[in-house]
Design an enzyme around this catalytic site. Structure first.
Site, PDB file in Angstrom:
ATOM      1  N   LYS A  52      36.738  42.382  36.325  1.00  0.00           N
ATOM      2  CA  LYS A  52      36.544  42.392  38.265  1.00  0.00           C
ATOM      3  C   LYS A  52      36.902  43.716  37.767  1.00  0.00           C
ATOM      4  CE  LYS A  52      37.992  37.410  38.892  1.00  0.00           C
ATOM      5  NZ  LYS A  52      39.351  36.061  39.634  1.00  0.00           N
ATOM      6  N   GLN A  96      45.578  36.799  40.692  1.00  0.00           N
ATOM      7  CA  GLN A  96      45.025  35.375  39.860  1.00  0.00           C
ATOM      8  C   GLN A  96      45.914  33.736  39.152  1.00  0.00           C
ATOM      9  OE1 GLN A  96      41.952  36.706  38.127  1.00  0.00           O
ATOM     10  NE2 GLN A  96      41.939  34.927  36.800  1.00  0.00           N
ATOM     11  N   ASP A 119      38.225  34.945  47.388  1.00  0.00           N
ATOM     12  CA  ASP A 119      38.269  33.881  46.179  1.00  0.00           C
ATOM     13  C   ASP A 119      38.284  32.624  47.366  1.00  0.00           C
ATOM     14  OD1 ASP A 119      38.871  34.276  43.491  1.00  0.00           O
ATOM     15  OD2 ASP A 119      41.150  34.344  44.045  1.00  0.00           O
TER      16      ASP A 119
HETATM   17  N1  GUN Z   1      41.479  31.111  38.028  1.00  0.00           N
HETATM   18  C1  GUN Z   1      40.297  30.995  37.348  1.00  0.00           C
HETATM   19  N2  GUN Z   1      39.518  31.627  38.397  1.00  0.00           N
HETATM   20  C2  GUN Z   1      39.815  32.355  39.225  1.00  0.00           C
HETATM   21  C3  GUN Z   1      39.104  32.978  40.575  1.00  0.00           C
HETATM   22  O1  GUN Z   1      37.847  31.991  40.487  1.00  0.00           O
HETATM   23  N3  GUN Z   1      40.142  33.464  41.050  1.00  0.00           N
HETATM   24  C4  GUN Z   1      41.545  33.351  40.936  1.00  0.00           C
HETATM   25  N4  GUN Z   1      41.865  34.178  41.138  1.00  0.00           N
HETATM   26  N5  GUN Z   1      41.526  32.676  40.037  1.00  0.00           N
HETATM   27  C5  GUN Z   1      41.206  32.454  38.794  1.00  0.00           C
END
Ligand code: GUN
Length: 293
Positions: A52, A96, A119
């Site tokens: 990311k 996350q 998100d």
């Molecule tokens: N863990 C797995 N997929 C995601 C996501 O798209 N965003 C976040 N914050 N955590 C995750």
């Protein structure tokens, strides 16, 4: 059979975003800023967050990575969320997941200002998505919609079976596939661990979206000739021939299923890169204050 090249589409979209950011900067606008909170050292989370941050660089965004050890308290984490909510330089941020057991993920998600929730996990964004209002749509389902769109895959009136009912993928995916526009207008069925007729549901499906986190779960005999198969699985299966010691494995038995499909996503290189690019699209929207002021 056509392979859906998520990696190539994701690269293309990142270039489109970078071009738009250049225009924003040229006009004296603000560079979009994404912050990410990472707790602990889970291998998968480390990889995703690194990807990311890298994608932010490619898109021309500012990024901030805030790290905590896994013994961070819920109070400390909440305090950081409140701080980011108030920080005018941060357009959007993510925490996350998964978080350590002693921290309530739901409490953290609900503490995030929904206007910065890129998100799309906050109940306000989930609710707005469910009734078709402008909002941040969560990254994986949005990435899948983008693939369906870019490959001009017909969804109207199709029978779409979603395997898995997670808040992050299965549930929002179902909402989006039934929304009253393209891509959508599908007849949607969600199957999960308690479904009694899962195999027959899959056999009748025009589109299967597999998001249950069980490697190679979808077998050839479960798929109709000409079906579209989207594989969301990314389980790390031990593999001594790999330098990393594992192989990313999807929920679909790709080699057996692919010959029957009209379209199929590979793992890796299918849905995964699109998930990250969807977060970048939401960050651009946040930077432009395009959804919420
Ligand atoms: N863990 C797995 N997929 C995601 C996501 O798209 N965003 C976040 N914050 N955590 C995750």
């Amino acid at each position: 059979m056509k392979l859906i090249d998520g990696k190539a589409i994701a690269e293309q979209i990142k270039l489109e975003i970078a071009t738009e950011v250049n225009h924003i900067i040229a006009k004296g606008g603000k560079r979009p800023h994404l912050a990410a909170i990472l707790v602990g050292h889970d291998g998968g989370s480390e990889t995703y967050v690194a990807a990311k941050v890298k994608a932010c660089e490619v898109c021309g965004f500012k990024s901030s990575l805030i790290r905590y050890e896994s013994d961070v308290t819920e109070e400390e984490l909440l305090a950081k969320v409140y701080e980011l909510n108030k920080d005018n330089d941060v357009d959007g941020f993510i925490v996350q997941l998964p978080l350590p057991k002693h921290i309530s993920e739901q409490k953290i998600i609900e503490a995030i200002d929904y206007r910065k929730d890129v998100d799309g996990f906050h109940p306000i964004n989930v609710g707005r998505m469910a009734i078709g209002l402008p909002c941040y749509v969560s990254a994986t389902p949005n990435g899948i919609l983008e693939l369906l769109k870019r490959y001009q895959i017909e969804t109207t009136g199709k029978k779409c079976v979603i395997l898995g009912r997670s808040n992050i993928v299965g549930k929002p995916m179902a909402m989006l596939m039934m929304q009253k526009k393209y891509p959508g207008d599908a007849t949607v069925t969600i199957c999960h661990s308690h479904s009694t007729n899962l195999i027959n549901e899959c056999k009748a499906a025009d589109i299967i979206i597999a998001a249950l986190g069980q490697p190679n779960f979808v077998k050839e005999y479960m798929v109709k000739e000409g079906a579209v198969v989207i594989d969301v699985g990314t389980t790390r299966v031990p593999d001594s021939t790999k330098k990393s010691g594992f192989k990313l494995t999807g929920d679909v038995d790709f080699n057996a299923v692919a010959p029957k499909c009209s379209y199929i996503t590979p793992v890796p290189g299918g849905v995964g890169p699109m998930t990250i690019v969807s977060l970048m699209k939401n960050t651009l929207l946040a930077g432009k204050k395009a959804i919420y002021q």
